[in-house]
Design an enzyme around this catalytic site. Structure first.
Site, PDB file in Angstrom:
ATOM      1  N   PRO A   1       0.845  -1.197   0.000  1.00 42.14           N
ATOM      2  CG  PRO A   1      -0.015  -1.054   2.174  1.00 42.14           C
ATOM      3  CD  PRO A   1       0.808  -1.944   1.275  1.00 42.14           C
TER       4      PRO A   1
ATOM      5  CB  SER B   1       8.176   6.133  -1.963  1.00 41.55           C
ATOM      6  OG  SER B   1       8.919   6.435  -0.811  1.00 41.55           O
ATOM      7  CB  ALA B   2      12.183   3.169   0.212  1.00 39.23           C
ATOM      8  CB  ALA B   3       9.647  -1.023  -1.943  1.00 43.56           C
TER       9      ALA B   3
ATOM     10  N   GLY C   1       1.829   5.215   0.819  1.00 40.55           N
ATOM     11  CA  GLY C   1       1.550   6.190   1.877  1.00 40.55           C
ATOM     12  C   GLY C   1       1.040   5.531   3.140  1.00 40.55           C
ATOM     13  CB  ALA C   2       0.395   2.324   4.125  1.00 38.76           C
TER      14      ALA C   2
ATOM     15  CG  LEU D   1       3.538  -1.084   5.380  1.00 39.57           C
ATOM     16  CD1 LEU D   1       2.661  -2.198   4.838  1.00 39.57           C
ATOM     17  CD2 LEU D   1       4.112  -1.496   6.743  1.00 39.57           C
ATOM     18  N   GLY D   2       7.111   1.759   3.548  1.00 35.84           N
ATOM     19  CA  GLY D   2       8.268   2.012   2.693  1.00 35.84           C
ATOM     20  C   GLY D   2       8.006   1.743   1.222  1.00 35.84           C
TER      21      GLY D   2
ATOM     22  CG  ASP E   1      11.564   4.212   4.839  1.00 38.52           C
ATOM     23  OD1 ASP E   1      11.858   3.993   6.030  1.00 38.52           O
ATOM     24  OD2 ASP E   1      10.490   4.751   4.499  1.00 38.52           O
TER      25      ASP E   1
HETATM   26  C1  MEV Z   1       9.525   6.697   7.546  1.00 33.79           C
HETATM   27  O1  MEV Z   1       9.350   5.356   7.146  1.00 33.79           O
HETATM   28  C2  MEV Z   1      10.416   6.757   8.741  1.00 33.79           C
HETATM   29  C3  MEV Z   1      10.706   8.158   9.266  1.00 33.79           C
HETATM   30  O2  MEV Z   1      11.589   7.985  10.389  1.00 33.79           O
HETATM   31  C4  MEV Z   1      11.351   9.029   8.210  1.00 33.79           C
HETATM   32  C5  MEV Z   1      12.784   8.635   7.871  1.00 33.79           C
HETATM   33  O3  MEV Z   1      13.407   7.897   8.612  1.00 33.79           O
HETATM   34  O4  MEV Z   1      13.253   9.126   6.842  1.00 33.79           O
HETATM   35  C6  MEV Z   1       9.454   8.839   9.766  1.00 33.79           C
END
Ligand code: MEV
Length: 298
Positions: free
Chosen positions: A88, A96-98, A90-91, A93-94, A139
Site C-alpha cells: 500500500p 516509495s523506497a521499495a 503512503g502507509a 511500509l516504505g 527505508d
Molecule cells: C519513515 O518510514 C520513517 C521516518 O523515520 C522518516 C525517515 O526515517 O526518513 C518517519
C-alpha cells in the site's frame, strides 16, 4: 528482475531522522521491476496504471525521482521499466523506497552493473529525497538489504541475529499518511520545544538499545513492552491517530505481546508482535481487511 522490499520500523522512527538509532525489518512483500532496452525512458507502475517519463523539473515527484535515478547512470541506452507494486502507498511500509530500489536493481541487471545490496540501498537515496525531503535512509537501506537491523544515519548497518523468528502482524488504518508532513511536524516541534522533543528522542534511543538485546536474546515479552512504550512516546509527538490507537489496543487484547504504529504515522499502518503463529492469525483476523502476517528471521 529487480526487487525492493517493504519495511517495518520496529522502533525508532522519527528519532532516526535526527541521528538516533532505529531497528527495522525488511518484509517479503515489496515491488518487482524489469528493465528492458526501449525507444525512450519510461516507467510503468502496475497495478496503478501509471506511465512515467523522467523530468527533473516535472510537477509529479515520480517524474523527478525517475529522472534522479537515471542521472546516476552516465552512459546508457533508453530504458523501459515495468514495475509491479505489492505494497500500500503512503502507509508507512516504505512503498516509495521499495519502488526506487526495485527500479535501480532492475536497471543494474539490464546494464550488468554489479554492487552490494547495501550500495544499492544507498544509491536509492536520490529517489527517496524527492519524496521525503530529509529521509534518514532507513527505508531505502532496509528495502535493499532486508533482515533485521539497527540503522543509524551515516553509519554502517548493524544486522541483528537470533534463532527466534519475529511473528509480526501488520494492520492498515486506510488513513493516508504523508511522511514529508509528519517529519516536518516533528521538526517544528523540535524547534519550538527542544527540551521536550530531545527528551522523547533520548527515551526512544534507550528503548532501541534495550530492544536490540531483547531481539538478540529472544525475549519477545520484553520486546513487546518496549514496542508499547515507543508507541506512547510517538503519541506524545502527535503522530498517532484514534484508529492507530484502537488497532493497537485490539491487537493487544487479542494476544499481542506489544503493538505500535510504524513509519511516519498520522495514519498508515501499525503492527503487533505475536508470540506464535496461531496468535498471529487471530490478531490478523481482529485487525480486519488488509491485515497480513510477516514472519521475519533475525
Ligand atoms: C519513515 O518510514 C520513517 C521516518 O523515520 C522518516 C525517515 O526515517 O526518513 C518517519
Amino acid at each position: 528482475m529487480g526487487f525492493g522490499r517493504g519495511k517495518v520500523i520496529l522502533l525508532g522512527e522519527h528519532a532516526v531522522v535526527h541521528g538516533f538509532p532505529a531497528i527495522a525489518v525488511g518484509i517479503d512483500r515489496g515491488v518487482t521491476a524489469e528493465a528492458t532496452i526501449g525507444r525512450a525512458d519510461l516507467l510503468r507502475l502496475a497495478p496503478w496504471g501509471l506511465t512515467i517519463q523522467p523530468d527533473p523539473h516535472g510537477s509529479e515527484p515520480l517524474e523527478r525521482a525517475f529522472a534522479a535515478v537515471l542521472a546516476t547512470y552516465p552512459e546508457r541506452p533508453p530504458l523501459r521499466i515495468d514495475a509491479q507494486v505489492e505494497l500500500p502507498a503512503g502507509a508507512g511500509l516504505g512503498c516509495s523506497a521499495a519502488i526506487g530500489v526495485a527500479v535501480l536493481d532492475a536497471i543494474d541487471a539490464a546494464l550488468g552493473v554489479q554492487r552490494s545490496r547495501e550500495a544499492l540501498g544507498a544509491a536509492a537515496l536520490v529517489w527517496e529525497q524527492v519524496f521525503h525531503g530529509n529521509p534518514s535512509g532507513v527505508d531505502n537501506t532496509m528495502s535493499a538489504v532486508g533482515g533485521v537491523a539497527l540503522f543509524r544515519r551515516g553509519q554502517p548497518l548493524e544486522p541483528l541475529y537470533s534463532n527466534k523468528p519475529l511473528h509480526l502482524v501488520i494492520g492498515c488504518t486506510e488513513e493516508p499518511s504523508s511522511t514529508k508532513e509528519m517529519v516536518a511536524s516533528v521538526a517544528r516541534q523540535l524547534r519550538e520545544e527542544p527540551k521536550r522533543v530531545e527528551g522523547a528522542f533520548e527515551a526512544i534511543e534507550s528503548l532501541v538499545r534495550n530492544a536490540k538485546v531483547a531481539i538478540e536474546t529472544g525475549d519477545h515479552v520484553g520486546l513487546g513492552q518496549l514496542l508499547d512504550l515507543n508507541h506512547t512516546i510517538l503519541s506524545s509527538l502527535m503522530l498517532c491517530t484514534t484508529k492507530l490507537d484502537a488497532m493497537c489496543r485490539a491487537a493487544r487484547a487479542a494476544g499481542a505481546l506489544g503493538a505500535k504504529m510504524t513509519g511516519a504515522g498520522g495514519g498508515g499502518c501499525m503492527f503487533a508482535l505475536a508470540p506464535k503463529p496461531e496468535e498471529a492469525r487471530r490478531i490478523r483476523d481482529v485487525l480486519g481487511q488488509g491485515a497480513f502476517i510477516a514472519e521475519v528471521s533475525p
